[in-house]
Every structure is written in structure tokens, then in C-alpha cells.
Design a protein around this motif. Sequence first.
Motif, PDB file in Angstrom:
ATOM      1  N   PHE A   1      58.706 -23.516  -2.848  1.00  0.00           N
ATOM      2  CA  PHE A   1      59.742 -22.533  -3.162  1.00  0.00           C
ATOM      3  C   PHE A   1      59.285 -21.578  -4.261  1.00  0.00           C
ATOM      4  CE2 PHE A   1      61.978 -26.401  -1.697  1.00  0.00           C
ATOM      5  CZ  PHE A   1      62.448 -25.889  -0.504  1.00  0.00           C
TER       6      PHE A   1
ATOM      7  N   PHE B   1      61.105 -18.025  -5.398  1.00  0.00           N
ATOM      8  CA  PHE B   1      62.475 -17.930  -4.884  1.00  0.00           C
ATOM      9  C   PHE B   1      63.420 -17.720  -6.070  1.00  0.00           C
ATOM     10  CE2 PHE B   1      60.687 -18.999  -1.031  1.00  0.00           C
ATOM     11  CZ  PHE B   1      61.601 -19.256  -0.022  1.00  0.00           C
ATOM     12  N   ARG B   2      63.251 -16.628  -6.744  1.00  0.00           N
ATOM     13  CA  ARG B   2      63.916 -16.456  -8.028  1.00  0.00           C
ATOM     14  C   ARG B   2      65.403 -16.160  -7.900  1.00  0.00           C
ATOM     15  NH1 ARG B   2      61.529 -11.154 -10.858  1.00  0.00           N
ATOM     16  NH2 ARG B   2      63.198 -11.696 -12.294  1.00  0.00           N
TER      17      ARG B   2
ATOM     18  N   VAL C   1      67.451 -17.376  -5.354  1.00  0.00           N
ATOM     19  CA  VAL C   1      68.179 -18.382  -4.580  1.00  0.00           C
ATOM     20  C   VAL C   1      69.245 -19.025  -5.451  1.00  0.00           C
ATOM     21  CG1 VAL C   1      68.014 -20.607  -3.424  1.00  0.00           C
ATOM     22  CG2 VAL C   1      66.321 -18.855  -2.965  1.00  0.00           C
ATOM     23  N   ASN C   2      70.476 -18.996  -4.941  1.00  0.00           N
ATOM     24  CA  ASN C   2      71.618 -19.511  -5.676  1.00  0.00           C
ATOM     25  C   ASN C   2      72.022 -20.888  -5.181  1.00  0.00           C
ATOM     26  OD1 ASN C   2      74.811 -19.719  -5.885  1.00  0.00           O
ATOM     27  ND2 ASN C   2      74.099 -18.407  -7.562  1.00  0.00           N
TER      28      ASN C   2
ATOM     29  N   MET D   1      70.849 -24.045  -2.328  1.00  0.00           N
ATOM     30  CA  MET D   1      69.823 -24.558  -1.443  1.00  0.00           C
ATOM     31  C   MET D   1      70.266 -25.918  -0.900  1.00  0.00           C
ATOM     32  SD  MET D   1      65.785 -25.254  -2.278  1.00  0.00           S
ATOM     33  CE  MET D   1      65.621 -23.643  -3.068  1.00  0.00           C
TER      34      MET D   1
ATOM     35  N   PHE E   1      60.838 -26.739  -8.408  1.00  0.00           N
ATOM     36  CA  PHE E   1      61.883 -25.711  -8.389  1.00  0.00           C
ATOM     37  C   PHE E   1      61.795 -24.785  -9.607  1.00  0.00           C
ATOM     38  CE2 PHE E   1      63.481 -29.542  -6.249  1.00  0.00           C
ATOM     39  CZ  PHE E   1      63.762 -29.029  -4.997  1.00  0.00           C
TER      40      PHE E   1
ATOM     41  N   ASP F   1      60.474 -21.978 -10.183  1.00  0.00           N
ATOM     42  CA  ASP F   1      60.676 -20.539  -9.981  1.00  0.00           C
ATOM     43  C   ASP F   1      62.097 -20.191  -9.560  1.00  0.00           C
ATOM     44  OD1 ASP F   1      58.109 -20.020 -10.665  1.00  0.00           O
ATOM     45  OD2 ASP F   1      57.392 -19.527  -8.655  1.00  0.00           O
ATOM     46  N   CYS F   2      62.898 -21.197  -9.269  1.00  0.00           N
ATOM     47  CA  CYS F   2      64.271 -20.955  -8.785  1.00  0.00           C
ATOM     48  C   CYS F   2      65.210 -20.800  -9.974  1.00  0.00           C
ATOM     49  CB  CYS F   2      64.718 -22.091  -7.872  1.00  0.00           C
ATOM     50  SG  CYS F   2      63.618 -22.371  -6.465  1.00  0.00           S
TER      51      CYS F   2
ATOM     52  N   LEU G   1      69.073 -20.995  -9.423  1.00  0.00           N
ATOM     53  CA  LEU G   1      69.600 -22.063  -8.589  1.00  0.00           C
ATOM     54  C   LEU G   1      70.796 -22.736  -9.262  1.00  0.00           C
ATOM     55  CD1 LEU G   1      69.043 -23.530  -5.918  1.00  0.00           C
ATOM     56  CD2 LEU G   1      67.680 -25.179  -7.213  1.00  0.00           C
TER      57      LEU G   1
END
Length: 338
Positions: A271, A274-275, A277-278, A280, A295, A297-298, A301
Motif C-alpha cells: 500500500f 496510498f496517502r 485512503v480513508n 480499507m 501501512f 504511507d496511509c 487511514l
Amino acid sequence: GLRTPHTTTNVVNFECMLNFSTSHILDLSNLGIESIKFDAHLSALSSNDLTIRTIIKMKNFGSIIFYGIEKFKSIELRSNNLTGFEYENRIDKSDLNLIFNTNINDHLVLENNKISILKNTTLTALHIFDKINHLYLINNLIEIIEDNSFIGLTNLNIIDLRNNKLEFITNNAFKGLTNLGRLLLTDNQIKWIHLDAFVDLINLNTLNFDRNNLQIFDIFTIGKNLNLFELFLNFNHLDFFESKSFPFENHYLGFLRFSFNNLKNITNKMFKNFRYVNQMALDSNQISFIEDFSFIDCKNLRLLDLDNNQLQNITSNYFRGLDELKLSLIHISQGIVR
């Protein structure tokens, strides 16, 4: 609206001129319609009237011929026996343009018919449906979408192809649909998607592949769909999801649904970038291993669902780098958190 009566009695063929306001619906559902032919010509009922003659043939009912289909906002043809449309043009091109300069068709409903192939003339011949923005093809028998089948339908915002028999998506199947916002392909048999299948869909917001036969989904398939916000891949046979070093910092994917697949491991490259993405959903897979910092980079999230997997030991390093306040809920039904 105009609603034709239900009857089992044969009737004499008749013609009529439809001349209602643009807010009306033409409902021709559940009539056993077997064929429809659109014929552009001067109206037989008014010698000065340029219009479309529509010839409808019905089982056990005879035929209806009417004029003015281009004047209806919504055309509903659900639950018939249609396999496609026929076209004929009897006037010159300049006169044809006069008809469709005032064409206001908005919705075309073709649910529950017997269409098996979307040919590149099914909807585009004579430009009758050029201005529709909602196309419903649910519960047909569609196996093939020919290249350039939607060319010219630039107003289309929604295409609903749920519950058909598609197995492949070619590179030109959805060519030219630059304003398409929602593409629903749920409950087909799709197992292969060309990498360039969605290149023209620059305004695509929602893409739904739930309940298909996908074993591979290459993230580059949606690489140029920078406005894509929701991606649904639930109930497939996917065991791998890799974004590599794709520059998702320019991508606004916010909702990723990956439930009920065969994913076994999560790596720290899966991922990457995937900055935005709220939410998942990775529940109901076979995940038994999560690499540290997977995770990281998320950054946005807020909801991560890992229910019904095979995780035994869960460490804080799995979620290192996330803002704790933004990560509002982690569903893990089994496992030890350390």
C-alpha cells in the motif's frame, strides 16, 4: 408519462405521435417486446415534422409505430425480450442533426432483457441516445462489449452492467467516456482486464468489480483515473495486491474494499503511497502475516478492517507511522495485540 396497457389480446397495428413535455417518461416495460427499429425520416403524420419513427414488435400483441422518442427524458424498456436495436436513416445528415439538437433523453433502462453483445452500433447509430447520462443494462446476457461501443455518448455518467456474463474487458470497451462517474460491473464473470481499459475514464469516481472471477488486478489499470475515489474488489479470487512504486501521491483513492479474497500476506510495499485512503476493508481473507510498517504511507487511514483472517500475533509496528487519532477503529476478531 405514456404507459401501454397489459393485454394478451392481439391488436391491430397503430401509429401515434408522441408530443409530450420533456419531463415525461416512456415506459414500455414488461410487454414482451422482441424488436425495436428506429427509422429517421419525415413523419407520416406531419409532413413538416422531422422525427424518429419507432417500430416496436411484441409477442402476442402486434406492432406499435410511434414518433417522437427523442422527446422523452427517460425511456424504460425493462423486462422484455430485446437483443438489441435496428436502425435506418431516410433523411440527409443535416436534417438528422436538427432532430438531435433538441434530443433530451436522460435515462435509458434496458434491465432484464436478452442482450448478449453490445455492438458498436447498439447505442450509437443515428445518435438517438447521445445525450443519455444513465444507462442501465442489469440482468442481461452480455458476454462481449465490442470496441468503441460507447463512442459519442460523452454525457454518460453511470453505466450499470451488474449481473451479466462478461469475462473480459478490452482496451477500447469504454473508450471515449470522459464524463463517466460510476461503472458498476458487479456479478459478472470477469477474469481479465486490459491495462488500458479505463484510460479514457478521467472522471471515474466509483469502480465496482464485486463478485467476479478476478485472480489478478494490476494497480496500473487505474493509474490514470486520478479522480477514482471508491474501488470495490470484494468476493473475487485475488491473492496478491501490489502497488510497487506507483505515484499514488497524486491519486485520490479514498475507499478500498478487498474483502472475501485469498490475500495471505501484507508487505510494506503493498500500500505504498496510498496517502489519501480513508477506509480499507481487508476482512475475510487468509491473512496470517503483516510486515512491519505496511501501512506507513496511509497517513489518512481511519478505518482498517481485518476481521476474519488468520492473524495470531499483532504488533504495534504493523501500524507505525499512522496518526492514532485518525485510526479510529481496527476490527480484529482473533489474535494477540502486542
